[in-house]
Structure formats: C-alpha cells, structure tokens
Enzyme design. Structure first.
Site, PDB file in Angstrom:
ATOM      1  N   LYS A 193       2.376  -3.129   6.594  1.00  0.00           N
ATOM      2  CA  LYS A 193       2.684  -3.362   5.174  1.00  0.00           C
ATOM      3  C   LYS A 193       4.191  -3.206   4.935  1.00  0.00           C
ATOM      4  O   LYS A 193       4.814  -4.009   4.230  1.00  0.00           O
ATOM      5  CB  LYS A 193       1.907  -2.382   4.299  1.00  0.00           C
ATOM      6  CG  LYS A 193       0.403  -2.638   4.248  1.00  0.00           C
ATOM      7  CD  LYS A 193       0.073  -3.992   3.633  1.00  0.00           C
ATOM      8  CE  LYS A 193      -1.419  -4.218   3.479  1.00  0.00           C
ATOM      9  NZ  LYS A 193      -1.759  -5.518   2.904  1.00  0.00           N
ATOM     10  N   SER A 210       0.826  -1.214   0.000  1.00  0.00           N
ATOM     11  CA  SER A 210       0.000   0.000   0.000  1.00  0.00           C
ATOM     12  C   SER A 210       0.855   1.257   0.000  1.00  0.00           C
ATOM     13  O   SER A 210       1.915   1.291   0.604  1.00  0.00           O
ATOM     14  CB  SER A 210      -0.897   0.013   1.250  1.00  0.00           C
ATOM     15  OG  SER A 210      -1.524   1.279   1.380  1.00  0.00           O
ATOM     16  N   TYR A 266      -1.248   0.319  10.402  1.00  0.00           N
ATOM     17  CA  TYR A 266      -1.559  -0.360   9.134  1.00  0.00           C
ATOM     18  C   TYR A 266      -0.396  -0.215   8.154  1.00  0.00           C
ATOM     19  O   TYR A 266       0.100  -1.208   7.609  1.00  0.00           O
ATOM     20  CB  TYR A 266      -2.840   0.212   8.523  1.00  0.00           C
ATOM     21  CG  TYR A 266      -3.065  -0.204   7.092  1.00  0.00           C
ATOM     22  CD1 TYR A 266      -3.019   0.735   6.068  1.00  0.00           C
ATOM     23  CD2 TYR A 266      -3.306  -1.530   6.772  1.00  0.00           C
ATOM     24  CE1 TYR A 266      -3.209   0.350   4.762  1.00  0.00           C
ATOM     25  CE2 TYR A 266      -3.481  -1.923   5.456  1.00  0.00           C
ATOM     26  CZ  TYR A 266      -3.424  -0.973   4.452  1.00  0.00           C
ATOM     27  OH  TYR A 266      -3.606  -1.354   3.140  1.00  0.00           O
TER      28      TYR A 266
HETATM   29  C1  WQD Z   1      -9.296  10.088   0.398  1.00  0.00           C
HETATM   30  C2  WQD Z   1      -9.553  11.580   0.586  1.00  0.00           C
HETATM   31  C3  WQD Z   1      -9.873  12.249   2.865  1.00  0.00           C
HETATM   32  C4  WQD Z   1     -13.641  10.164   3.528  1.00  0.00           C
HETATM   33  C5  WQD Z   1      -6.647   5.224   2.507  1.00  0.00           C
HETATM   34  C6  WQD Z   1      -5.597   4.376   3.114  1.00  0.00           C
HETATM   35  C7  WQD Z   1      -4.761   3.735   2.035  1.00  0.00           C
HETATM   36  C8  WQD Z   1      -5.626   2.995   1.047  1.00  0.00           C
HETATM   37  C9  WQD Z   1      -6.734   3.901   0.512  1.00  0.00           C
HETATM   38  C10 WQD Z   1      -5.509   0.651   1.699  1.00  0.00           C
HETATM   39  C11 WQD Z   1      -8.815  12.139   1.790  1.00  0.00           C
HETATM   40  C12 WQD Z   1     -11.131  12.473   2.036  1.00  0.00           C
HETATM   41  C13 WQD Z   1     -12.484  10.640   2.943  1.00  0.00           C
HETATM   42  C14 WQD Z   1     -14.687  11.067   3.848  1.00  0.00           C
HETATM   43  C15 WQD Z   1     -13.363  12.858   2.973  1.00  0.00           C
HETATM   44  N1  WQD Z   1      -6.187   1.836   1.615  1.00  0.00           N
HETATM   45  N2  WQD Z   1     -12.352  11.966   2.669  1.00  0.00           N
HETATM   46  N3  WQD Z   1     -14.501  12.391   3.542  1.00  0.00           N
HETATM   47  O1  WQD Z   1      -6.857   8.245   3.206  1.00  0.00           O
HETATM   48  O2  WQD Z   1      -6.092   8.571   0.788  1.00  0.00           O
HETATM   49  O3  WQD Z   1      -6.050   6.287   1.796  1.00  0.00           O
HETATM   50  O4  WQD Z   1      -7.436   4.421   1.651  1.00  0.00           O
HETATM   51  O5  WQD Z   1      -4.415   0.410   1.297  1.00  0.00           O
HETATM   52  O6  WQD Z   1      -3.898   2.843   2.654  1.00  0.00           O
HETATM   53  O7  WQD Z   1      -4.749   5.213   3.865  1.00  0.00           O
HETATM   54  O8  WQD Z   1      -8.204   7.338   1.258  1.00  0.00           O
HETATM   55  O9  WQD Z   1     -10.602   7.393   0.743  1.00  0.00           O
HETATM   56  O10 WQD Z   1      -9.888   7.512   3.178  1.00  0.00           O
HETATM   57  O11 WQD Z   1      -9.516   9.475   1.674  1.00  0.00           O
HETATM   58  O12 WQD Z   1     -13.217  14.073   2.717  1.00  0.00           O
HETATM   59  O13 WQD Z   1     -15.780  10.687   4.380  1.00  0.00           O
HETATM   60  O14 WQD Z   1     -10.934  11.767   0.846  1.00  0.00           O
HETATM   61  O15 WQD Z   1      -9.656  13.351   3.734  1.00  0.00           O
HETATM   62  O16 WQD Z   1      -8.368  13.441   1.476  1.00  0.00           O
HETATM   63  P1  WQD Z   1      -6.764   7.731   1.815  1.00  0.00           P
HETATM   64  P2  WQD Z   1      -9.624   7.874   1.752  1.00  0.00           P
END
Ligand code: WQD
Length: 355
Positions: free
Chosen positions: A166, A138, A162
């Site tokens: 990884k 990841s 997490y």
């Molecule tokens: C994306 C953007 C949030 C939810 C994570 C893991 C990574 C991978 C993918 C496994 C960010 C914003 C989110 C919400 C929002 N998973 N957001 N409102 O954090 O980039 O990565 O998931 O491997 O390891 O860290 O993905 O989808 O959580 O967030 O505004 O209700 O959307 O702040 O900017 P992220 P995400």
C-alpha cells in the site's frame, strides 16, 4: 451523470460504495475477479439502489469479470465506454489482496496484485486520458504508530508486505502527480478498521475461510458458525488490557469515498492523502460486549496470548478529511453492531458462493 470504473466493486467496501454512488446517480462499471467476492453482492447492490430492470441495470451497473493485472481487459473497458458515448471519468480502485498474515507467507503475490495490478490500471488510465483516481490505501502503512491519534504526517513504516504494498502504490501516485503538475486528480484514502454492514442486512462482509479480522469472527461466533472468539492479549497497556482500534462503519467509509470523488471531480487537480477513521478508540472487549447486546446473547470468548504484529492502540486523527471534504463518521459502535448483526443473522453463510 459521470461513468466510473470501480475495481473490486463486488467486495466488502466496494459493494457498499457502489450503493452510495448509484444512489448519487453515477453509472458504474465494476471490474472484479471474484477471487474474494460474490456476484450476488452486485445483484443486491442494484436492488438496494432502487434500480429496476426497466431502468436497465446493464446501463447503471455493468459487471466485467477480470483482473486488474490484465491490461487487455482494462483497455476493453475504457474503449467500450468511449464507444458507448460515456467515457470513464474516474476510477475508484478497491481491487487487491488485504490479509496481513497471508502477505507475510506470500509476498510475491501481494506485490504482483497490489502493486503490479495498480501499475497496470494506472497505465491504461493514462493511455485513455483518465486522470481521476481514488485509491484504497490502509492505516497498516503506519506500522507501530509513534503517536496516537495518528495524523497523515506520521511516519510511513509498514511492518508487513501488505502494508509495504500500500505504501508503494502511494509513493508511485505521489511521483506520478509530481511528474505532471495540474494533470492528476488523486485521493489516497487510508482506512482504519472497516466493519459493520448496510442497515438493510442485504450486503455485508463475507470473508473467505476463517476470518482474520475481529468483527467478522465475532459475528460468526454469534451466529454459531464458530465456537469461540480468541482475544489476542489481555495485558496490553490499555484501559481494559485489550487492544484498541478505530472501527469505522462501512457506510461511513462508503460516503467518505463519494465525498473524495466529488472533491476530485469539482476542484483543481491535486493529490489528497486522508485518514478515514472515526478518531474514537474502542477495545476488543468493548466490541465483544456491544455485539452481545446487539445479538441478544453474550459472545463466548477466551483471552489468549498476543498476536505477533499487533500494536496496543491504533486510532485515526480524522481532522484532515473533515477539513478537506467536510466528511466525518456519523455512525456509532451500536450502529455498527446492529447493522453487522442484521447482515450476519440474515446471511449465516454469507453470500453462499464465490464468483
Ligand atoms: C483488531 C483487534 C486483534 C481477531 C487489520 C489490518 C488492516 C485493516 C484492518 C485492511 C486486534 C484483535 C482479532 C481475533 C482478536 N485491513 N483480534 N481476535 O489487525 O487492527 O487491522 O484489519 O486494510 O490493514 O492490519 O484488525 O480485526 O485483525 O484486529 O483479539 O480473532 O482485534 O488482536 O487487536 P487490525 P483485526
């Protein structure tokens, strides 16, 4: 054609990859504990791959309920494959826990499953002389990136358990490959943000409980399961003030896994470490607007405070995967939203069951 073990094959990325592998002619054994997946996904995978009952899905895709931490179950899988005259030739290892916030609250469980479970799997692989492994890594292990786009040579600096789990498995795999030159064929694939669904809308992402991730949350708001999206921060140093990420269509990701496996099975033993991303940065508001176009109505949202642990911009440098595998993403944000909506609108409650 080769028989493969797919751990976590009923999950979001696993199920989409199983479709691609079955279509390519591979025979699969799927090990899944169904703690965060549904066996209905595998029924649909078999149908999507055009496998008819007469073709005996029991040969093309065998399901084994179980945990990667249970070495007795793993040994039984490898032993029975040999007994049926088709040994396991490679493993794609998806099984694991992947919720960042949950990992902070319960690090021991994350280390036990993600690291302990991987050690259990690798031990059994070695015992049965199976030395080909594609590992689901990841981009989280990059933490707060020093440079964007992020190359594979960027510092490994996880900021949550997490990500540390990884990074630890990647470290183990590098040590293992170095301990036996010319023996192991390993690919560590660093996913950026997997999103979307199979174009048929028959399989897709079905997170347990309230989605942590943006795309499934947007999708559930659009279908009426959630009231409103909270956008975490509108004051980031980005073009529209919302965070920028590298969203990769899950089918592009699935094809990337097949490309990596084909490379390992045909080339000399090696260890590959590759980013699987688009190299394209997309903001939260761009996702929200594109999804509104796909579902035909605006997605209700409110900008609130930043979420701890977020970085402003995380985008892959995917050039190494293109150079080594000839693979790159082919699908656009509109494809992602169209296919994601096809899944969610046809399955408002997801698969409707766990297990
Ligand atoms: C994306 C953007 C949030 C939810 C994570 C893991 C990574 C991978 C993918 C496994 C960010 C914003 C989110 C919400 C929002 N998973 N957001 N409102 O954090 O980039 O990565 O998931 O491997 O390891 O860290 O993905 O989808 O959580 O967030 O505004 O209700 O959307 O702040 O900017 P992220 P995400």
């Amino acid at each position: 054609m080769a028989k493969l073990l797919i751990t976590g094959g009923a999950g979001f990325i696993g199920s989409h990859t199983c479709v691609v592998l079955l279509e390519a002619g591979y025979d699969l054994v799927v090990l899944d504990d169904f703690s965060n997946s549904s066996s209905r996904a595998l029924d649909r995978v078999i149908a999507l791959a055009g496998i008819t009952p007469s073709e005996s899905s029991a040969k093309r895709l065998v399901t084994v309920p179980g945990s990667i931490n249970n070495s007795l179950v793993l040994e039984k899988v490898f032993r029975e494959a040999i007994e049926t005259g088709q040994p396991i030739e490679g493993v794609i290892h998806f099984a694991g826990l992947k919720a960042v916030g949950e990992s902070v609250a319960d690090p021991l469980r994350y280390w036990h499953v993600n690291v302990g479970g991987s050690i259990s799997l690798i031990n059994v692989m070695a015992a049965f002389s199976c030395h080909t492994l594609v590992f689901s890594s990841s981009a989280t292990l990059y933490g707060y990136p020093d440079q964007v786009p992020i190359p594979e040579t960027a510092p490994i600096q996880p900021i949550n358990p997490y990500g540390h789990s990884k990074a630890a498995v990647e470290r183990l795999l590098n040590d293992l490959a170095a301990s036996a030159p010319g023996q192991w064929r390993i690919a560590c694939l660093r996913y950026f943000n997997p999103v979307g669904a199979h174009a048929s809308g028959r399989i897709g992402e079905d997170p347990l409980g309230i989605p942590n991730n943006l795309f499934p949350f947007v999708s559930q708001v659009a279908v009426g399961r959630r009231e409103r999206l909270q956008i975490f921060g509108g004051d980031w140093s980005t073009p529209d003030g919302t965070c920028v990420r590298d969203y990769i269509h899950v089918m592009d990701l699935a094809e990337g896994h097949k490309a990596a496996l084909d490379c390992l099975l045909t080339e000399a033993p090696q260890l590959l470490t590759l980013n699987l991303g688009s190299g394209r940065g997309i903001s939260v508001l761009e996702v929200v607007n594109a999804f509104g176009q796909a579902c035909g109505q605006p997605v209700p949202h409110t900008i609130v405070d930043r979420r701890p642990g977020d970085a402003a911009i995380t985008v892959a440098d995917p050039s190494e995967a293109l150079r080594r595998l000839g693979w790159s993403t082919r699908r656009s944000l509109d494809d992602i939203c169209r296919d994601g909506w096809a899944w969610q609108s046809a399955n408002p409650a997801g698969y409707g069951q766990r297990g």
